[in-house]
Motif scaffolding. Structure first.
Motif, PDB file in Angstrom:
ATOM      1  N   UNK A 115       1.000   3.904  -3.184  1.00  0.00           N
ATOM      2  CA  UNK A 115       0.426   5.282  -2.817  1.00  0.00           C
ATOM      3  C   UNK A 115       1.554   6.592  -2.979  1.00  0.00           C
ATOM      4  N   UNK A 116       3.275   5.833  -2.968  1.00  0.00           N
ATOM      5  CA  UNK A 116       4.063   7.028  -2.958  1.00  0.00           C
ATOM      6  C   UNK A 116       3.732   6.662  -4.798  1.00  0.00           C
ATOM      7  N   UNK A 117       3.929   5.818  -5.530  1.00  0.00           N
ATOM      8  CA  UNK A 117       4.132   5.710  -6.696  1.00  0.00           C
ATOM      9  C   UNK A 117       2.607   6.520  -7.544  1.00  0.00           C
ATOM     10  N   UNK A 118       1.744   6.538  -6.994  1.00  0.00           N
ATOM     11  CA  UNK A 118       0.369   7.499  -7.728  1.00  0.00           C
ATOM     12  C   UNK A 118       0.390   8.705  -7.286  1.00  0.00           C
ATOM     13  N   UNK A 119       1.032   8.602  -5.886  1.00  0.00           N
ATOM     14  CA  UNK A 119       1.978  10.802  -5.421  1.00  0.00           C
ATOM     15  C   UNK A 119       2.568  11.236  -6.084  1.00  0.00           C
ATOM     16  N   UNK A 120       3.463  10.152  -6.630  1.00  0.00           N
ATOM     17  CA  UNK A 120       4.394  10.937  -7.866  1.00  0.00           C
ATOM     18  C   UNK A 120       4.318  10.935  -9.061  1.00  0.00           C
ATOM     19  N   UNK A 121       3.577   9.889 -10.021  1.00  0.00           N
ATOM     20  CA  UNK A 121       2.797   9.813 -10.691  1.00  0.00           C
ATOM     21  C   UNK A 121       1.913  11.266 -10.731  1.00  0.00           C
ATOM     22  N   UNK A 122       0.840  11.440 -10.513  1.00  0.00           N
ATOM     23  CA  UNK A 122       0.051  12.712 -10.531  1.00  0.00           C
ATOM     24  C   UNK A 122       0.963  13.853 -10.239  1.00  0.00           C
ATOM     25  N   UNK A 155      -2.915   3.453 -13.406  1.00  0.00           N
ATOM     26  CA  UNK A 155      -4.003   3.537 -12.285  1.00  0.00           C
ATOM     27  C   UNK A 155      -4.262   2.471 -11.596  1.00  0.00           C
ATOM     28  N   UNK A 156      -5.046   1.424 -12.718  1.00  0.00           N
ATOM     29  CA  UNK A 156      -5.767   0.365 -12.369  1.00  0.00           C
ATOM     30  C   UNK A 156      -4.795  -0.170 -11.248  1.00  0.00           C
ATOM     31  N   UNK A 157      -3.690  -0.187 -11.486  1.00  0.00           N
ATOM     32  CA  UNK A 157      -2.958  -1.460 -10.181  1.00  0.00           C
ATOM     33  C   UNK A 157      -2.734  -0.389  -9.435  1.00  0.00           C
ATOM     34  N   UNK A 158      -3.423   0.441  -8.873  1.00  0.00           N
ATOM     35  CA  UNK A 158      -3.388   1.054  -8.097  1.00  0.00           C
ATOM     36  C   UNK A 158      -4.338   1.092  -6.754  1.00  0.00           C
ATOM     37  N   UNK A 159      -5.231   0.794  -7.598  1.00  0.00           N
ATOM     38  CA  UNK A 159      -7.097   0.799  -6.651  1.00  0.00           C
ATOM     39  C   UNK A 159      -7.106  -0.360  -5.749  1.00  0.00           C
ATOM     40  N   UNK A 160      -6.167  -1.116  -5.138  1.00  0.00           N
ATOM     41  CA  UNK A 160      -6.459  -2.387  -4.838  1.00  0.00           C
ATOM     42  C   UNK A 160      -5.828  -2.227  -3.358  1.00  0.00           C
ATOM     43  N   UNK A 161      -5.000  -0.564  -2.861  1.00  0.00           N
ATOM     44  CA  UNK A 161      -4.619   0.054  -1.550  1.00  0.00           C
ATOM     45  C   UNK A 161      -5.849  -0.633  -0.053  1.00  0.00           C
ATOM     46  N   UNK A 162      -5.717  -0.482   1.087  1.00  0.00           N
ATOM     47  CA  UNK A 162      -6.557  -0.898   2.094  1.00  0.00           C
ATOM     48  C   UNK A 162      -6.112   0.585   2.762  1.00  0.00           C
ATOM     49  N   UNK A 163      -4.951   0.666   3.404  1.00  0.00           N
ATOM     50  CA  UNK A 163      -4.642   1.422   3.977  1.00  0.00           C
ATOM     51  C   UNK A 163      -5.872   3.159   3.367  1.00  0.00           C
ATOM     52  N   UNK A 164      -6.384   4.271   4.848  1.00  0.00           N
ATOM     53  CA  UNK A 164      -6.788   5.366   4.057  1.00  0.00           C
ATOM     54  C   UNK A 164      -6.051   6.055   3.270  1.00  0.00           C
ATOM     55  N   UNK A 200       1.305  -1.384  -0.172  1.00  0.00           N
ATOM     56  CA  UNK A 200      -0.346  -0.290  -0.055  1.00  0.00           C
ATOM     57  C   UNK A 200       0.708   1.506   0.154  1.00  0.00           C
ATOM     58  N   UNK A 201       2.331   0.958   0.638  1.00  0.00           N
ATOM     59  CA  UNK A 201       2.914   2.457   0.800  1.00  0.00           C
ATOM     60  C   UNK A 201       3.521   2.633  -0.587  1.00  0.00           C
ATOM     61  N   UNK A 202       3.724   1.259  -1.175  1.00  0.00           N
ATOM     62  CA  UNK A 202       4.856   2.322  -2.433  1.00  0.00           C
ATOM     63  C   UNK A 202       3.933   2.471  -3.465  1.00  0.00           C
TER      64      UNK A 202
END
Length: 1359
Positions: A403-410, A434-443, A399-401
């Motif tokens: 999340x970081x990836x998503x933010x970095x892309x953004x 981005x669909x690969x980033x949708x399975x995160x669970x941590x808020x 989740x952390x990775x």
């Protein structure tokens, strides 16, 4: 140990006081003292540290601090200045632990603590003051402090003392006035002094907290300004120019705290400060060196995520300025390795840093991100084994990775150049990366992914702002991603936190707003998806307000964005507005205060946005205020275009103003002052917008423009008052708002408002519901003339719906008052009809006896009945409904009328009318009773009419309508005080037999005639008209009552004439009951009136004597008897013979009553057989004479009596005096058979002797009686005929009848089933054999026997 600390503390205190006094004496012992003090630098006791710090200041003032030892003591002071809050907490914990230890140790510690009295903050304050005093007041310390203090900036442990160190540095620099070259050379002369790049990097990052103690930011900025000579020359002027600006921002900390985004703004200023500094330097080597310093200083912030985040950003900004791709790639890798992506703050700083790098090195950044994404997961086996390892949980790491990836892309997309971003975003979105980033669970991870999507959208918006517009591909899919991420996870609630979830949802709303604002246009399906996922957030609780309030603001902003970016023309935008407003109506009318406030605020903001669209246009890229890309509304195009105005601006009708006003008007009477204020503003905006929009042509309005603008001005004045003075009386404000709205609404809008007022009146807030009712009443009162029938009907329906939803009695009464006002002001007929129709539906579909709060329709009936104006009108209307004409006429008796009657009474409105009448009688009070008294005739006639209908239904098994009507009738009796009538109804009301309910109506009519004779004319006139009804049972009921009223019509000649005419007209009715009742009514008149109408009555009777129905015949012959008692000769003579013939026909009727009355009536007719009619009537007498003789011994006593009386009456007409004597004997009335047979022989003797000429005629009649249906009559005829044959000397008669009679006697003797016939035949044969001329009988007997024998032989031969 405690003892040693105590002694050490005391020794230091003594030295502090002795040193100034014994300075000369101890001069030789300086080195010994310094070395002794060095041994105490590692002492942890606060008291010892305090005493040592104070001693160091004394030693400095006497020049004891020189060289390296002096630097050690300065560092000691810095270390005390840097005591962090965490260290202080540890000391406090140590104290608590010590206090919980042994009693002796605790006691000793307390004693020491009590004596020393030192706390950590005091130690830090003493050290800070001491260091500053040394710097300012002891010039000899400058050589030790400078440049040694620069060394104190870098160490991590001394971070807490940087503010003091920087202040000291500033004081040193200010006092020394270094030449630029001198300062730099002094620093470079010592290898242990940090490089300028290291100092700049360290101080820049330490600027992070603008609210840090000791004005850290200000002190660092001041120090930087003084240290400018250490940096490249180009930075000197820049620092002198920019640092004062930054100091000004952080100068007022209290004002700074009022800005919730101050930290983000300050960090941006720091990064911007660095960026401009680097631009000013233009020295790649120095920039590279600064970058290396940044990289090396990561270890200083290992557990300090806030400063690490700023360090990331600063490093990213620096890399943005570097041209070397390899260096950038290397440092990105280093930055990612050093980042603690498990920490959201650190992660965000990293993402922003990567975004800053992407501004110049986008491809390098994307390459790095792709490699991270490709390697983010482990193999299935590795993932499985990771669950058993002692390392960090795989899911958290993943989740952390992600999340970081998503933010970095953004942020990469956010900061990347607009010229190249389109292709990169298309690649990113198009490959579903981005669909690969949708399975995160941590808020926090979810928030990161949502932020990344938001940044993608903002990148598109920024590009459009820079003139490079392009649609965001798969935008709808991204919205779906956001909706997925913002929802609750039912399968994994380990991270579920209400606060975190709210943060996630707030970010999601912001991201949705961003995506909605970009091209392409939002589709209806996607809009609905977003609305469904977000609107429920309006219902969130108020707390925590610091999280919920921004979330609600984001939601309102999203709705406004949907409105702004949807639709291509005025009409579509207006439709979008109405849709959005309709979706939040549930919150506008919510029972929860804060939900109503949110709903109203959202509506108001959307109206402001819509008005902006209509008046000034809108920005397609979402800019606030005026901007260069705003799309203006081209009003000249509107005027000159051939297209309808709806294609440029929406029409007023497109706003659906009526529906909108009725939604917000109740809020103007809300209990919440803020809701009242906002709702008034909403209404003001609606009308302000509407007056600026084109109206359709032709346009019908009750107000001209001047009145409209005047009303709008008045409304705006009210709004201004609300804004400035919240203490104004709410009722006064509401009255003024309603008055203005009443003027501003067009007729169509008024109709829409009234037709949809149900929800407003049913509002869950008491004051709002009352306000809505008040508004409806005022609208109807002032503008009721503008309402057509359809509008009145719809308004009534809406008000009735509200009564169903409202269970509180007082509110229901208010609504009923509004309905009454509507009926009084407009058309009562339409209102009453709608009320009855609604009541009818309720009766069919609901159990009205069990409704919570009672049946609203019954309350409406009560309200109408108690209304001074409407009471009479409502009663008339209900009666008219009950008296309406039904289907085409059919004969109920023939079977076709049965279904017609059922259909008629299944009319829901008729059922409702009966209930309404019952309610009127029981709940009308004094006013209702007065109305009933005034309409007594109509009410009674109507009830009577439907009593027949309901009895008809009851006879077919449907009892409920009858019970309902009887309840209404009983209520009527109670209302008018007629107890006797009530008793009659209670006794016989539920009798379903035809004659009994007919008799019931007659009894009721008789009761009314006695109690209220003055009402007879009115009732009779109404019932006369009811005889024309199509339903048989209704005509029968009318006829039953009318026939009874005819009995009491004495003195009412004009009325009687109409009654007689009506009765005579309906004696040919299809219903036999009506025919006989009409005839009965004709003969029940007083004798005076009967004589007056004898001719008509006799004509009716004559016609009905031939009726096909026996009951009618019986009534006719009965009535004939009554009429003949007093009829004049001139009335009877014309129809005497016709009556005789018809009576003769009825004398052979099977109905014994008809026979008896027919014989009796014939006898009564005998008195009219005089004059010219005597001879014809005598012929009729002779024709009936044998029948009278035979029936004088009928089975029925009444027939016997009638025949006896008739024989006595017609004896004189027969022409024999002996007959009169014979009829006077006891034999004629004897019940014994032998007496009757003697009487027959005497009659036969008289006939054969005195009426020989009539013998043949009599004999023919007697022989016909052989076939009579009554055995006793057969026997009588046999005996009389045998007697006449036995006594007659007329051979002609013997020849004609002897054989026939003897054959009958012989046959009946053996074949008759009746004993009396067989016995009489035997007796008659004996009578004939004893006759005076038996030869003829003997021959006849032999012939008969021979015939019998031949017949027997013939039968035997066949066998």
């Amino acid at each position: 140990m405690l003892k040693e600390q105590h002694l050490t503390f005391g020794a230091l205190c003594v030295l502090k006081h002795l040193l100034p006094r014994l300075a000369e004496a101890w001069h030789s012992k300086i080195l010994l003292l310094v070395e002794a003090m060095k041994l105490l630098l590692d002492e942890q006791s606060l008291g010892v540290r305090k005493a040592l710090s104070e001693l160091i200041m004394v030693m400095a003032s006497h020049c004891y601090l020189v060289g390296s030892s002096g630097e050690l003591f300065v560092e000691y002071l810095v270390r005390n200045c840097a005591m962090s809050d965490k260290e202080r907490d540890n000391l406090e914990s140590f104290k608590e632990y010590s206090r919980s230890g042994s009693s002796y140790y605790s006691f000793q510690y307390k004693r020491l603590e009590l004596k020393i009295g030192v706390c950590p903050s005091e130690l830090r304050a003493i050290s800070e003051k001491g260091l500053l005093l040394i710097t300012i007041t002891i010039p000899e310390m400058e050589h030790i402090l400078w440049p040694f203090l620069l060394k104190m900036i870098i160490p991590r442990d001394y971070s807490g003392g940087v503010a003091t160190v920087c202040r000291c540095i500033s004081e040193l620099c200010r006092r020394r006035s270094f030449p630029s070259d001198s300062m730099l050379s002094e620093c470079q002369a010592r290898s242990d002094i940090p490089q300028p790049e290291e100092l700049f990097a360290r101080l820049l990052v330490l600027l992070h907290d603008p609210l840090a103690r000791e004005q850290l930011a200000t002190q660092i900025l001041t120090a930087l300004c003084y240290l400018a000579p250490l940096f490249p020359k180009n930075m000197y002027l820049f620092l002198q120019d920019e640092i004062p600006k930054m100091k000004a921002y952080v100068s007022d900390t209290e004002d700074l705290k009022q800005d919730p985004s101050y930290q983000e703004t300050w960090d941006d200023m720091i990064v911007h400060f660095l960026a401009e500094s680097l631009d000013v330097v233009q020295d790649n080597n120095w920039i590279i060196s600064l970058g290396n310093a940044f990289a090396e200083q990561y270890e200083l912030y290992t557990f300090d995520d806030d400063h690490s985040a700023l360090l990331h950003r600063c490093f990213g900004m620096l890399l943005q300025k570097v041209d070397s791709r390899s260096y950038v790639r290397e440092k990105i890798d280093w930055m990612y390795k050093q980042a603690d992506i498990a920490c959201p703050t650190n992660r965000l700083g990293l993402a922003k840093a990567v975004g800053l790098v992407a501004a110049s090195h986008l491809d390098t950044v994307l390459e790095k991100l792709k490699s991270i994404l490709d390697n983010v997961g482990q193999s299935f086996v590795q993932r499985f084994l990771s669950f058993f390892s002692e390392r960090a949980k795989h899911m958290d790491d993943s989740d952390d990775i992600h999340a970081a990836l998503a933010l970095m892309y953004g942020y990469a997309a956010r900061y990347a150049p607009s010229t190249v971003i389109e292709a990169r975003i298309d690649a990113l979105v198009g490959t579903n990366m981005l669909s690969r980033l949708l399975h995160v669970q941590n808020p926090k991870a979810k928030q990161a992914v949502i932020t990344a999507i938001d940044l993608l959208g903002r990148a598109v918006i920024n590009a459009a702002g820079n003139g490079i517009s392009f649609p965001l591909k798969k935008r709808d899919l991204l919205l779906d991603y956001i909706v997925t991420l913002m929802g609750l996870d039912d399968d994994n609630d380990i991270y579920d936190s209400s606060i975190e979830l709210l943060h996630t949802q707030a970010l999601a709303l912001s991201a949705c707003t961003t995506l909605v604002s970009v091209e392409p246009k939002l589709t209806t399906e996607t809009r609905n998806l977003v609305m469904k996922a977000t609107l429920g957030l309006f219902a969130l609780p108020n707390e925590p307000s610091d999280v919920v309030n921004p979330l609600i603001d984001n939601l309102i902003t999203l709705l406004c964005a949907i409105l702004v970016t949807s639709g291509e023309d005025g009409r579509s935008r207006a439709e979008q507005l109405l849709y959005l407003l309709g979706q939040i109506d549930q919150y506008v009318s919510s029972p929860v205060d804060y939900q109503r406030r949110r709903g109203c605020l959202a509506a108001y903001e959307m109206l402001l946005k819509f008005r902006t669209l209509c008046v000034t246009g809108y920005c397609p890229v979402g800019c606030a205020g005026s901007c260069t890309h705003i799309k203006q509304v081209n009003r000249s195009l509107q005027r000159n275009s051939n297209l309808p105005s709806a294609f440029t601006l929406p029409s007023r009708d497109a706003l659906g103003l009526g529906n909108r006003i009725v939604s917000y008007l109740p809020r103007c009477a809300d209990t919440n002052s803020e809701v009242r204020k906002i709702s008034a503003q909403i209404i003001g905006q609606l009308f302000s917008i509407s007056l600026s929009l084109p109206r359709p042509v032709p346009h019908t309005s009750v107000t001209n423009s001047e009145m409209s603008y005047g009303a709008l001005s008045s409304l705006e004045d009210v709004i201004a008052i609300l804004r400035s003075d919240a203490s104004i009386d709410p009722s006064e404000v509401f009255n003024r708002v309603v008055s203005s709205v009443c003027t501003l609404l067009t007729t169509d809008e008024l109709v829409a408002t009234l037709s949809n007022c149900s929800a407003a009146i049913s509002d869950k807030i008491k004051q709002s519901a009352e306000g809505a009712i008040q508004a409806v009443v005022e609208f109807v009162t002032k503008r009721g003339n503008d309402l057509n029938e359809s509008a009145i009907s719809r308004t009534t329906q809406s008000l009735l719906t509200a009564t169903v939803h409202v269970t509180e009695k007082y509110l229901r009464q208010e609504i009923l008052g509004a309905i009454s006002n509507l009926a009084e002001t407009t058309s009562s007929r339409i209102v009453f009809s709608e009320v009855l129709a609604s009541a009818g539906r309720d009766i069919v579909t609901k159990d009205i006896s069990r409704l919570r709060g009672g049946w609203p329709m019954q309350d409406a009936f009560y309200a109408f009945s108690q209304h001074t104006v409407l009471s009479n009108l409502f009663l008339e209307h209900v009666l008219s409904v009950l008296n309406k004409t039904s289907a085409p006429k059919n004969d109920f008796a023939k079977g076709e009328g049965s279904s017609q009657l059922v259909d008629y009474m299944e009319d829901d409105i008729l059922h409702a009318a009966v209930f309404a009448l019952t309610s009127f009688f029981r709940g009308g009070g004094r006013i209702g009773k007065k109305s009933v008294e005034q309409k007594y005739a109509s009410v009674l006639a109507t009830l009577t009419l439907h009593l027949g209908s309901c009895h008809g239904l009851a006879s077919s098994g449907q009892q409920e309508p009858l019970r309902a009507l009887l309840a209404a009738f009983q209520g009527f009796c109670d209302c008018v005080g007629d107890l006797e009538m009530g008793k009659i109804l209670a006794r016989d009301g539920e009798q379903t037999e035809n004659e009994k309910w007919i008799s019931l109506i007659g009894d009721l009519a008789g009761c009314v005639s006695i109690k209220r004779p003055k009402e007879i004319p009115g009732i009779s006139l109404i019932l006369s008209k009811y005889l024309n009804r199509t339903l048989n049972v209704q005509r029968e009921a009318a006829a039953a009552a009318l026939s009874e009223f005819a009995r009491y019509s004495e003195g009412l000649s004009s009325l009687l004439e109409e009654i007689v005419e009506a009765l005579c007209r309906h004696v040919s009715d299809d219903s036999p009951t009506v025919r006989r009742l009409c005839l009965k009514g004709l003969v029940q008149m007083s004798s005076i009136h009967v004589n007056q109408y004898t001719t008509q009555v006799l004509g009716v009777i004559l016609a009905l004597l031939d009726d096909s129905n026996e009951s009618v015949q019986l009534t006719a012959v009965s009535c004939l008897l009554m009429v003949l008692e007093s009829s004049p000769n001139d009335a009877v003579e014309p129809i005497l013979l016709s009556l005789s013939v018809r009576l003769r026909n009825l004398q052979v009727c099977m109905n014994m009553k008809i026979r008896a009355h027919a014989f009796a009536a014939f006898g009564t007719l005998s008195k009219y057989g005089i004059g010219e009619l005597r001879d014809p009537f005598i012929e009729q007498v002779h024709a009936v004479f044998p029948r009278l003789v035979l029936h004088i011994h009928d089975e029925d006593r009444s027939v016997r009596q009638a025949c006896q009386n008739t024989l006595k009456r017609v004896a004189d007409l027969v022409g024999m005096e002996e007959m009169t004597v014979l009829f006077s004997t006891h034999r004629i009335s004897s019940d014994h058979r032998t007496d009757y047979e003697d009487f027959l022989r005497d009659i036969a003797k008289q006939i054969t002797q005195n009426l020989a000429s009539r013998s043949s005629t009599y004999m023919a009649s007697i022989v016909q009686a052989f076939d009579a249906p009554w055995p006793v009559i057969q026997a009588n005829a046999i005996y009389l005929s045998s007697s006449m044959l036995a006594l007659s000397d007329d051979h002609h008669i013997s020849a004609l009848y002897s054989s026939q009679v003897f054959s009958v006697l012989v046959g009946q003797t053996s074949q008759s089933a009746h004993e009396i016939v067989r016995a009489t035949c035997t007796s008659a044969i004996g009578l004939l054999l004893k006759a005076s001329n038996p030869s003829s009988w003997r021959n006849a007997r032999l012939d008969q026997l021979e015939s019998s024998r031949n017949s027997h032989e013939s039968d035997s031969s066949r066998m």
